[in-house]
Design an enzyme around this catalytic site. Structure first.
Site, short mmCIF file in Angstrom:
data_model
loop_
_atom_site.label_atom_id
_atom_site.label_comp_id
_atom_site.label_asym_id
_atom_site.label_seq_id
_atom_site.Cartn_x
_atom_site.Cartn_y
_atom_site.Cartn_z
N SER A 183 0.80 -1.23 0.00
CA SER A 183 0.00 0.00 0.00
C SER A 183 0.83 1.28 0.00
O SER A 183 0.30 2.34 -0.35
CB SER A 183 -0.96 -0.01 1.19
OG SER A 183 -0.26 -0.21 2.38
N HIS A 211 -5.60 -4.09 -2.00
CA HIS A 211 -5.43 -3.09 -3.07
C HIS A 211 -5.42 -3.71 -4.46
O HIS A 211 -5.15 -3.02 -5.44
CB HIS A 211 -4.14 -2.30 -2.84
CG HIS A 211 -4.20 -1.42 -1.64
ND1 HIS A 211 -4.69 -0.14 -1.67
CD2 HIS A 211 -3.86 -1.66 -0.34
CE1 HIS A 211 -4.63 0.39 -0.46
NE2 HIS A 211 -4.14 -0.52 0.37
N LYS A 242 -12.14 -0.41 -0.30
CA LYS A 242 -11.28 0.33 -1.23
C LYS A 242 -11.99 0.40 -2.59
O LYS A 242 -12.91 1.18 -2.75
CB LYS A 242 -9.90 -0.30 -1.26
CG LYS A 242 -9.30 -0.33 0.17
CD LYS A 242 -7.85 -0.57 0.23
CE LYS A 242 -7.36 -0.83 1.65
NZ LYS A 242 -7.46 0.32 2.55
C1 LIG Z 1 -3.04 -4.31 2.72
C2 LIG Z 1 -4.18 -3.89 3.60
N1 LIG Z 1 -4.80 -4.81 4.32
C3 LIG Z 1 -5.85 -4.49 5.12
C4 LIG Z 1 -6.29 -3.19 5.22
C5 LIG Z 1 -7.43 -2.86 6.14
O1 LIG Z 1 -8.60 -2.77 5.42
P1 LIG Z 1 -9.87 -2.04 6.06
O2 LIG Z 1 -9.67 -0.59 5.86
O3 LIG Z 1 -11.03 -2.60 5.31
O4 LIG Z 1 -9.90 -2.41 7.49
C6 LIG Z 1 -5.66 -2.19 4.49
C7 LIG Z 1 -6.14 -0.79 4.60
O5 LIG Z 1 -5.41 0.14 4.72
C8 LIG Z 1 -4.58 -2.54 3.64
O6 LIG Z 1 -3.94 -1.60 2.95
#
Ligand SMILES: Cc1ncc(COP(=O)(O)O)c(C=O)c1O
Length: 393
Positions: A183, A211, A242
């Protein structure tokens, strides 16, 4: 005596280190343009890859569902929190991801917390990419397994460490866990290599596709589809917050794993089920994402933005996705750059230590299908002017 002094000291310390977080407050729907304190900004800070967060059809489905089912089931899934909508969304997600089964959770974060702490125990070893998301790091900590970090996207380091570890510990299960798309850098996990290694050493492979969904693969099916590796990845963690433009998380994979999570995953057992509008909106969103048209615009915009920045000699790292890190290096300079962009009507966040390594500060731009060409051109021209003014290029 002030019993909270230890916290006020910490807050003061964060202020001193310029790490105190004050979020911008948004006064409009999330789209390529947002309003903050009455002023309009081009938005490069949301993960709204396909512009679906304010989609009218999705909103209409949420309203329709609330009229029929109310706002919330007001219970955890296993007690009175499973409605026909939750089950429908799980079926739709399983079809979308081409997996045996899916369990729905409240967020991507709780989806990660549902996997390793539930299926890994003290005899096991987890190999985790050193740049994995915080929710994976916390999941490793919550599990009782030994966690070993391998170098970012480096299958050779993973295999070297794995061979040594299994020579010492022949008993336990081995897990390999990685973000699919990272990310902060927008680069991709070396999925074909991770699949080969997991097959060779009988390890369970877990990929967080937060992502990748909506962005990669045919009809936005994600990183596994992008590499045509269906059934080679044992567990896929996903988020609805997202590209789907809603909120919620899920875990997809082999029957045995998902069935076991439904029996023992603590966020599933002890935290209430996803709200009714979120569930209904997500069902509609999957329909729109799988059609595929929005991805074309997303990738056209991404190529335009990245090529423009590269031709101006900006360093955008190794991004292979719409996440575009403009690498500045110096922390203060990155913050100043983001502030100057904001003054010119561009909202993109400076990412500094400890979120990224010291000296690797950057401004992260997320390109979406909702951006117009003129918004992207204005952003590139402004980035170029400021970049020259403060000596980044
Ligand atoms: C790689 C990754 N996993 C999990 C999450 C968490 O997702 P959520 O915002 O739905 O809790 C994110 C969010 O930033 C992320 O970038």
């Amino acid at each position: 005596m002030n019993k909270f002094k230890f916290l006020s000291d910490k807050l003061e310390d964060l202020e001193k280190k310029h790490q105190f977080i004050t979020p911008k407050v948004i006064q409009s729907p999330t789209s390529s343009e947002i309003k903050i304190k009455g002023k309009k900004y081009i938005n490069f800070a949301s993960n709204n890859y396909l512009g679906l967060a304010g989609n009218k059809r999705i909103i209409a489905e949420g309203i329709k569902a609330m009229k029929k089912f109310g706002v919330s089931a007001a219970a955890v899934r296993t007690i009175a929190g499973t409605t026909v909508l939750h089950q429908k969304l799980e079926r739709k997600l399983a079809q979308f991801k081409k997996v045996d089964d899916v369990i729905l959770l409240q967020s991507g974060f709780t989806a990660n917390l549902s996997v390793l702490p539930t299926i890994a125990n003290e005899n096991d070893i987890i190999f985790s990419d050193e740049l994995n998301h915080a929710s994976i790091i916390d999941a490793c900590r919550l599990s009782k397994a030994t966690t070993l970090r391998y170098k970012h996207c480096n299958p050779n380091d993973l295999e070297d460490q794995l061979v040594k570890a299994i020579q010492k510990n022949k008993e336990g299960t081995v897990f390999i866990v990685s973000d699919g798309v990272f990310s902060m850098d927008g680069d991709l996990a070396p999925l074909p290599d991770l699949c080969k290694i997991s097959e060779k050493y009988n390890a369970i492979l877990i990929i967080d596709d937060a992502h990748g969904e909506g962005v990669l693969g045919r009809g936005g099916r994600g990183i596994v589809d992008h590499f045509s590796l269906h059934s080679k990845v044992d567990v896929e963690v996903g988020t609805l917050s997202k590209a789907f433009g809603v909120v919620g998380g899920f875990v997809g994979g082999k029957k045995e794993i998902i069935s076991y999570l439904r029996q023992r995953a603590r966020p599933y057992l002890f935290s209430s089920s996803l709200s009714i509008p979120d569930t209904a909106c997500a069902i509609e969103s999957i329909k729109l994402v799988s059609r595929g048209g929005l991805q074309k615009k997303l990738w056209e915009n991404t190529e335009f933005f990245k090529n423009s920045l590269k031709s101006l000699n900006f360093d955008i790292g190794n991004s292979q996705t719409p996440i575009v890190p403009l690498i500045i290096g110096d922390e203060a300079m990155a913050k100043n750059f983001a502030d100057l962009l904001f003054q010119e009507g561009i909202f993109a966040v400076a990412i500094t230590y400890p979120t990224v390594a010291l000296g690797k500060a950057r401004i992260r731009f997320i390109v979406t299908s909702a951006h117009s060409k003129s918004q992207l051109k204005y952003a590139v021209a402004t980035i170029s002017l400021i970049g020259k003014k403060i000596g980044v290029i």
